[in-house]
Scaffold this motif. Structure first.
Motif, mmCIF file in Angstrom:
data_model
loop_
_atom_site.group_PDB
_atom_site.id
_atom_site.type_symbol
_atom_site.label_atom_id
_atom_site.label_comp_id
_atom_site.label_asym_id
_atom_site.label_seq_id
_atom_site.Cartn_x
_atom_site.Cartn_y
_atom_site.Cartn_z
ATOM 1 N N ARG A 95 3.458 2.748 -50.706
ATOM 2 C CA ARG A 95 4.674 3.547 -50.586
ATOM 3 C C ARG A 95 5.893 2.715 -51.008
ATOM 4 N NH1 ARG A 95 4.932 8.696 -50.138
ATOM 5 N NH2 ARG A 95 3.115 8.559 -48.836
ATOM 6 N N ARG A 96 5.934 1.444 -50.572
ATOM 7 C CA ARG A 96 7.021 0.553 -50.962
ATOM 8 C C ARG A 96 7.049 0.322 -52.470
ATOM 9 N NH1 ARG A 96 6.276 -3.915 -46.906
ATOM 10 N NH2 ARG A 96 7.035 -2.720 -45.180
ATOM 11 N N GLU A 99 1.791 7.905 -56.874
ATOM 12 C CA GLU A 99 1.947 9.050 -55.963
ATOM 13 C C GLU A 99 0.773 10.020 -56.094
ATOM 14 O OE1 GLU A 99 3.398 11.762 -53.245
ATOM 15 O OE2 GLU A 99 4.115 9.733 -53.626
ATOM 16 N N SER A 103 10.395 3.719 -58.513
ATOM 17 C CA SER A 103 11.302 4.851 -58.721
ATOM 18 C C SER A 103 12.752 4.380 -58.784
ATOM 19 C CB SER A 103 11.131 5.887 -57.614
ATOM 20 O OG SER A 103 9.814 6.392 -57.608
ATOM 21 N N LEU A 104 13.128 3.492 -57.894
ATOM 22 C CA LEU A 104 14.488 2.955 -57.900
ATOM 23 C C LEU A 104 14.750 2.151 -59.171
ATOM 24 C CD1 LEU A 104 17.169 2.498 -56.421
ATOM 25 C CD2 LEU A 104 16.121 0.490 -55.363
ATOM 26 N N GLU A 134 5.841 2.336 -54.748
ATOM 27 C CA GLU A 134 6.250 3.587 -55.375
ATOM 28 C C GLU A 134 7.765 3.758 -55.331
ATOM 29 O OE1 GLU A 134 5.980 8.324 -54.419
ATOM 30 O OE2 GLU A 134 4.545 6.975 -53.473
ATOM 31 N N TYR A 135 8.374 3.517 -54.179
ATOM 32 C CA TYR A 135 9.824 3.629 -54.053
ATOM 33 C C TYR A 135 10.534 2.585 -54.915
ATOM 34 C CZ TYR A 135 9.238 6.859 -50.159
ATOM 35 O OH TYR A 135 8.909 7.938 -49.382
ATOM 36 N N GLY A 175 5.247 4.942 -61.033
ATOM 37 C CA GLY A 175 5.481 5.455 -59.680
ATOM 38 C C GLY A 175 4.839 6.811 -59.463
#
Length: 56
Positions: free
Chosen positions: A11-12, A51, A18-19, A14-15, A47
């Motif tokens: 999750r980290r 997901e 994305s950022l 992926e974020y 990312g």
């Protein structure tokens, strides 16, 4: 129920991707640098793939 360490790490990641994609694409548009936009697009694709594949 809390996620496992693997789920939190993914999750980290992926974020973070994305950022990074948003920042790179915005910088590429502002500077007119197509290669920077391309790198941002690949970060966004990465990312999105995380997901879709590792959805908890």
């Amino acid at each position: 129920m809390k996620g496992t360490d693997l789920t939190r790490g993914l999750r980290r990641t992926e974020y973070g991707l994305s950022l990074a994609a948003v920042v790179l694409i915005a910088a590429g548009v502002a500077g007119g640098l197509w290669w920077l936009i391309g790198v941002g697009a690949w970060a966004l694709i990465g990312g999105g793939a995380i997901e879709m594949i590792y959805r908890p």
